[in-house]
Design an enzyme around this catalytic site. Structure first.
Site, PDB file in Angstrom:
ATOM      1  N   ARG A  46      32.367  41.819  33.875  1.00 27.83           N
ATOM      2  CA  ARG A  46      33.466  42.796  33.804  1.00 27.83           C
ATOM      3  C   ARG A  46      34.764  41.573  33.770  1.00 27.83           C
ATOM      4  NH1 ARG A  46      33.574  47.709  37.378  1.00 27.83           N
ATOM      5  NH2 ARG A  46      35.011  48.179  35.975  1.00 27.83           N
ATOM      6  N   CYS A  47      34.626  40.611  33.955  1.00 30.73           N
ATOM      7  CA  CYS A  47      36.006  39.630  34.057  1.00 30.73           C
ATOM      8  C   CYS A  47      36.004  39.088  32.725  1.00 30.73           C
ATOM      9  CB  CYS A  47      35.802  38.846  35.203  1.00 30.73           C
ATOM     10  SG  CYS A  47      36.983  37.503  35.323  1.00 30.73           S
ATOM     11  N   ARG A  48      37.409  39.212  32.294  1.00 31.28           N
ATOM     12  CA  ARG A  48      37.775  38.605  30.920  1.00 31.28           C
ATOM     13  C   ARG A  48      37.571  36.964  31.117  1.00 31.28           C
ATOM     14  NH1 ARG A  48      42.478  36.276  28.944  1.00 31.28           N
ATOM     15  NH2 ARG A  48      43.617  37.473  30.770  1.00 31.28           N
TER      16      ARG A  48
END
Length: 113
Positions: free
Chosen positions: A9-11
């Site tokens: 979920r983390c860019r």
């Protein structure tokens, strides 16, 4: 073997994963929110990073602000907080044998592969 501790979920974590995929190196993915890191493993990672445990904390996370901000924690208490709340761990972390980096910016990963 190269290991990336990854949060999909983390860019920034996705960018680090993409860099590893483009490198052609073999690696394994540990989705540490699904497969929690234990204290021993976290101690090893921190040692390879060459940092203090507090430097691996995402201090802007709401759980840090509500539970720990302003408290004096020992290194072991900080590690226990990350084990209890893995979302507090900075990401991505890439480990290659005895070297490790936090992939922010992602180009730091190139230093150890």
């Amino acid at each position: 073997m190269i290991t990336i501790y990854h949060n999909p979920r983390c860019r920034k974590s996705r960018e680090g994963l993409a860099l590893l995929e483009e490198s052609g190196e073999k690696f394994e993915i540990v989705k540490y929110l699904e497969e929690p890191i234990n204290e021993k493993e976290l101690n090893t990672i921190i040692s390879k990073l060459g940092i203090k445990p507090i430097d691996l904390i995402r201090t802007n996370e709401s759980i840090w602000k509500s539970e720990y901000k302003g408290k004096k924690l020992t290194d072991q208490q900080t590690i226990k907080a990350m084990v209890k709340y893995p979302k507090l761990i900075e990401r991505p972390i890439v480990v290659n044998n005895n070297k490790a980096v936090i992939g922010r910016p992602k180009e730091l990963i190139l230093d150890i592969i």
